[in-house]
Motif scaffolding. Sequence first.
Motif, PDB file in Angstrom:
ATOM      1  N   GLY A  90       9.404  13.028   4.863  1.00 38.56           N
ATOM      2  CA  GLY A  90       9.431  12.250   6.136  1.00 38.56           C
ATOM      3  C   GLY A  90       9.781  10.984   5.824  1.00 38.56           C
ATOM      4  N   GLU A  91       9.723  10.164   7.115  1.00 39.70           N
ATOM      5  CA  GLU A  91      10.020   8.347   6.953  1.00 39.70           C
ATOM      6  C   GLU A  91       9.247   7.746   6.082  1.00 39.70           C
ATOM      7  OE1 GLU A  91      12.418   6.723   8.490  1.00 39.70           O
ATOM      8  OE2 GLU A  91      13.200   8.755   9.134  1.00 39.70           O
ATOM      9  N   LEU A  92       9.717   6.787   5.500  1.00 37.24           N
ATOM     10  CA  LEU A  92       9.146   5.876   4.719  1.00 37.24           C
ATOM     11  C   LEU A  92       8.238   4.901   5.381  1.00 37.24           C
ATOM     12  CD1 LEU A  92      11.970   4.731   2.441  1.00 37.24           C
ATOM     13  CD2 LEU A  92      10.018   5.842   1.397  1.00 37.24           C
ATOM     14  N   HIS A  93       6.798   4.763   4.862  1.00 36.23           N
ATOM     15  CA  HIS A  93       5.765   3.989   5.947  1.00 36.23           C
ATOM     16  C   HIS A  93       6.236   2.620   5.657  1.00 36.23           C
ATOM     17  CE1 HIS A  93       3.610   7.962   5.627  1.00 36.23           C
ATOM     18  NE2 HIS A  93       3.463   7.666   6.994  1.00 36.23           N
ATOM     19  N   CYS A  94       6.602   2.060   4.315  1.00 37.27           N
ATOM     20  CA  CYS A  94       6.828   0.718   4.243  1.00 37.27           C
ATOM     21  C   CYS A  94       8.317   0.295   4.086  1.00 37.27           C
ATOM     22  CB  CYS A  94       6.345   0.312   2.526  1.00 37.27           C
ATOM     23  SG  CYS A  94       6.425  -1.329   2.133  1.00 37.27           S
ATOM     24  N   LYS A  95       8.560  -0.610   5.197  1.00 36.47           N
ATOM     25  CA  LYS A  95       9.930  -0.960   5.294  1.00 36.47           C
ATOM     26  C   LYS A  95      10.074  -2.284   4.463  1.00 36.47           C
ATOM     27  CE  LYS A  95      10.853   2.237   8.406  1.00 36.47           C
ATOM     28  NZ  LYS A  95      11.850   3.300   8.070  1.00 36.47           N
ATOM     29  N   SER A  96      10.488  -2.394   3.265  1.00 33.66           N
ATOM     30  CA  SER A  96      10.439  -3.316   2.539  1.00 33.66           C
ATOM     31  C   SER A  96      11.877  -4.231   2.580  1.00 33.66           C
ATOM     32  CB  SER A  96      10.312  -3.008   0.867  1.00 33.66           C
ATOM     33  OG  SER A  96      11.241  -2.114   0.405  1.00 33.66           O
ATOM     34  N   LEU A  97      11.829  -5.389   2.121  1.00 36.29           N
ATOM     35  CA  LEU A  97      12.988  -6.160   2.300  1.00 36.29           C
ATOM     36  C   LEU A  97      14.152  -5.597   1.235  1.00 36.29           C
ATOM     37  CD1 LEU A  97      11.375  -9.694   2.261  1.00 36.29           C
ATOM     38  CD2 LEU A  97      12.518  -8.688   4.179  1.00 36.29           C
ATOM     39  N   PRO A  98      15.428  -5.781   1.542  1.00 31.78           N
ATOM     40  CA  PRO A  98      16.418  -5.297   0.777  1.00 31.78           C
ATOM     41  C   PRO A  98      16.452  -6.022  -0.720  1.00 31.78           C
ATOM     42  CG  PRO A  98      17.465  -6.874   2.412  1.00 31.78           C
ATOM     43  CD  PRO A  98      16.162  -6.722   2.683  1.00 31.78           C
ATOM     44  N   ARG A  99      16.493  -5.322  -1.624  1.00 29.39           N
ATOM     45  CA  ARG A  99      16.404  -5.723  -3.120  1.00 29.39           C
ATOM     46  C   ARG A  99      17.295  -6.608  -3.354  1.00 29.39           C
ATOM     47  NH1 ARG A  99      13.920  -1.816  -7.337  1.00 29.39           N
ATOM     48  NH2 ARG A  99      15.553  -0.346  -6.606  1.00 29.39           N
ATOM     49  N   MET A 100      17.472  -7.779  -4.239  1.00 26.46           N
ATOM     50  CA  MET A 100      18.506  -8.746  -4.584  1.00 26.46           C
ATOM     51  C   MET A 100      18.492  -8.636  -6.234  1.00 26.46           C
ATOM     52  SD  MET A 100      19.313 -10.557  -1.877  1.00 26.46           S
ATOM     53  CE  MET A 100      18.871 -10.784  -0.357  1.00 26.46           C
ATOM     54  N   ALA A 121       0.867  -1.172   0.013  1.00 33.99           N
ATOM     55  CA  ALA A 121      -0.264  -0.063  -0.052  1.00 33.99           C
ATOM     56  C   ALA A 121       0.761   1.361   0.084  1.00 33.99           C
ATOM     57  CB  ALA A 121      -0.818  -0.064   1.209  1.00 33.99           C
ATOM     58  N   GLY A 122       0.503   2.193  -0.861  1.00 37.32           N
ATOM     59  CA  GLY A 122       1.160   3.477  -0.569  1.00 37.32           C
ATOM     60  C   GLY A 122       2.343   3.583  -2.065  1.00 37.32           C
ATOM     61  N   LEU A 123       2.601   2.356  -2.518  1.00 35.52           N
ATOM     62  CA  LEU A 123       3.557   2.260  -3.807  1.00 35.52           C
ATOM     63  C   LEU A 123       4.623   3.302  -3.428  1.00 35.52           C
ATOM     64  CD1 LEU A 123       0.543   2.633  -6.600  1.00 35.52           C
ATOM     65  CD2 LEU A 123       1.780   0.376  -5.641  1.00 35.52           C
ATOM     66  N   GLU A 124       5.443   3.396  -2.309  1.00 35.52           N
ATOM     67  CA  GLU A 124       6.507   4.074  -2.021  1.00 35.52           C
ATOM     68  C   GLU A 124       7.736   3.516  -2.941  1.00 35.52           C
ATOM     69  OE1 GLU A 124       5.614   5.541   2.396  1.00 35.52           O
ATOM     70  OE2 GLU A 124       6.698   3.892   2.223  1.00 35.52           O
ATOM     71  N   ALA A 125       7.803   2.200  -2.820  1.00 29.72           N
ATOM     72  CA  ALA A 125       9.086   1.475  -3.625  1.00 29.72           C
ATOM     73  C   ALA A 125       8.889   1.935  -5.147  1.00 29.72           C
ATOM     74  CB  ALA A 125       8.962   0.094  -3.595  1.00 29.72           C
ATOM     75  N   ILE A 126       7.858   2.080  -5.704  1.00 26.98           N
ATOM     76  CA  ILE A 126       7.652   2.278  -7.196  1.00 26.98           C
ATOM     77  C   ILE A 126       7.987   3.780  -7.528  1.00 26.98           C
ATOM     78  CG2 ILE A 126       5.043   2.591  -7.418  1.00 26.98           C
ATOM     79  CD1 ILE A 126       7.141   0.517  -9.979  1.00 26.98           C
ATOM     80  N   GLN A 127       7.423   4.593  -6.632  1.00 23.83           N
ATOM     81  CA  GLN A 127       7.805   5.956  -6.513  1.00 23.83           C
ATOM     82  C   GLN A 127       9.299   6.507  -6.379  1.00 23.83           C
ATOM     83  OE1 GLN A 127       4.987   8.896  -4.626  1.00 23.83           O
ATOM     84  NE2 GLN A 127       3.994   6.770  -3.869  1.00 23.83           N
ATOM     85  N   LEU A 128       9.928   5.552  -5.584  1.00 23.65           N
ATOM     86  CA  LEU A 128      11.337   5.697  -5.229  1.00 23.65           C
ATOM     87  C   LEU A 128      12.268   5.352  -6.787  1.00 23.65           C
ATOM     88  CD1 LEU A 128      12.028   4.495  -1.674  1.00 23.65           C
ATOM     89  CD2 LEU A 128      12.385   6.799  -2.485  1.00 23.65           C
ATOM     90  N   ASP A 129      11.678   4.241  -7.396  1.00 18.81           N
ATOM     91  CA  ASP A 129      12.222   3.793  -8.598  1.00 18.81           C
ATOM     92  C   ASP A 129      11.906   4.653  -9.794  1.00 18.81           C
ATOM     93  OD1 ASP A 129      13.637   1.599  -7.252  1.00 18.81           O
ATOM     94  OD2 ASP A 129      12.292   0.164  -8.345  1.00 18.81           O
ATOM     95  N   GLY A 130      10.689   5.366  -9.607  1.00 19.03           N
ATOM     96  CA  GLY A 130      10.567   6.362 -10.583  1.00 19.03           C
ATOM     97  C   GLY A 130      11.535   7.486 -10.795  1.00 19.03           C
ATOM     98  N   GLU A 131      11.774   7.931  -9.218  1.00 17.73           N
ATOM     99  CA  GLU A 131      12.864   9.111  -9.370  1.00 17.73           C
ATOM    100  C   GLU A 131      14.219   8.542  -9.925  1.00 17.73           C
ATOM    101  OE1 GLU A 131      13.231  10.969  -5.553  1.00 17.73           O
ATOM    102  OE2 GLU A 131      11.053  11.251  -5.360  1.00 17.73           O
ATOM    103  N   ILE A 132      14.644   7.271  -9.466  1.00 15.62           N
ATOM    104  CA  ILE A 132      15.863   6.667 -10.107  1.00 15.62           C
ATOM    105  C   ILE A 132      16.111   6.640 -11.521  1.00 15.62           C
ATOM    106  CG2 ILE A 132      17.382   4.522  -9.904  1.00 15.62           C
ATOM    107  CD1 ILE A 132      16.044   3.950  -7.191  1.00 15.62           C
ATOM    108  N   LEU A 133      14.746   6.182 -12.036  1.00 16.32           N
ATOM    109  CA  LEU A 133      14.621   6.164 -13.447  1.00 16.32           C
ATOM    110  C   LEU A 133      14.977   7.567 -14.197  1.00 16.32           C
ATOM    111  CD1 LEU A 133      13.899   4.196 -16.165  1.00 16.32           C
ATOM    112  CD2 LEU A 133      11.450   5.348 -15.573  1.00 16.32           C
ATOM    113  N   PHE A 134      14.352   8.325 -13.574  1.00  8.42           N
ATOM    114  CA  PHE A 134      14.257   9.820 -14.183  1.00  8.42           C
ATOM    115  C   PHE A 134      15.658  10.412 -14.003  1.00  8.42           C
ATOM    116  CE2 PHE A 134      13.187  14.501 -14.020  1.00  8.42           C
ATOM    117  CZ  PHE A 134      12.614  14.761 -15.150  1.00  8.42           C
TER     118      PHE A 134
END
Length: 430
Positions: free
Chosen positions: A328-338, A184-197
Amino acid sequence: SSSVKQRGCDPGSVCLPDSHRAENIPPEVLRQREAKWLDMLNNWDKWMAKRHKKMKLRCQKGIPPSLRGRAWLYLSGGKVKREQHKGKFEELDSQAGDPKWVDVIERDLHRQFPFHEMFVARGGHGQQDLYRVLKAYTLHRPEEGYCQAQAPIAAVLLMHMPAEDAFWGLVQICEKYLPGYYSAGLEAIQLDGEILFTLLKRVSPLAHRHLKKHKLDPILYMTEWFMCAFSRTLPWVSVLRVWDMFLCEGVKIIFRVGLVLLKCMLGSQDKLKTCQGQYETMELLKTIDTRYMQEGFLVREILELPVSERDIEKEHLASVRRWKETRGELHCKSLPRMHGAKAIMAAEPPSRQDLRQNPTIIVESPLATKSNGEDKERKNTKEQKNGKKNSSPTPVAAYLEPSEPSPLLKDAALLGSNQSLSSAEYDTYL
């Protein structure tokens, strides 16, 4: 390029037939590749430890259709997960599931590849298996639940493997390759969007400047690309080639595909003349020119683009830092990417037993049976001459080593097989 010209296509023109057809590979070449892949699958740990570069090259060439499902399961680590959690899928499959997720999943089933023979029938075996896989995932990760973008991922896996294997493949993609994408919140995809840009600025400054000028947030055009791993964007043969590389090398392949498409669609002044505003640019990116998605062209561009795991991780740290400063802080603490198969295997080293293949099809070689029969006759004759009785029958080989097909089997397999070998459009699991 020369290979494009050899097929009778000018690089500046649209090559429609090629864009939807697998590149023609001679049957004998495909058989050689199959033998090499069977050897790798039989000695997976050794190949991963000592010959990973060679394996990567073979994934880049394209995995043989007959072994693609098995190879994907090994690359993703799904095979090891399945062996280490025997009975887990059956346990989840037997449970009812949360009604709020079950309802949404059922509504999505008919939308996944509606023209594919597996999913064309409402309530057919393909839709049933898709439901089982997606429902099982919501029970496996109740805090994450279900996200619509998981359905095409699971559907592509199901086209190549049984439901239990597809479930573990989905688990690995969601937890190792694209962690946080479906939360929920799609934070990881937003971060990757910034990386792509940020990476686009280096790859195509012109495209970067145009998107920045018209205030086009990456989330508007790259969400479906990344969350569905391009399964809903590219021609089918290109999807398969991208996934072969993605499951071997990790998310950098997804970034490279996105960068190639953006560069090709927005990377010259001529192209930008046709999209003067935000709306026109979005429409252009929704209808990517088929020549840029054609299998041969796209794979070459992906391999030539110098974007590494280090680049992505460096930009990821910068994106997280900017996010914390502004939101502010990220709400979703996802696992490290492999980053690919080698990293996944190194993080959780499997046992030899976990990697052992369990063939479901046992082939009795007519050649082996014949030669055994001849040997037996010769032995009986010899023993009769010596006055001995034949006390124990010679065992007949029930399983022929797949990496060394007998001439009879090899020739029989090639008969009438050209169509199925040259077309990956109807790729399915054995």
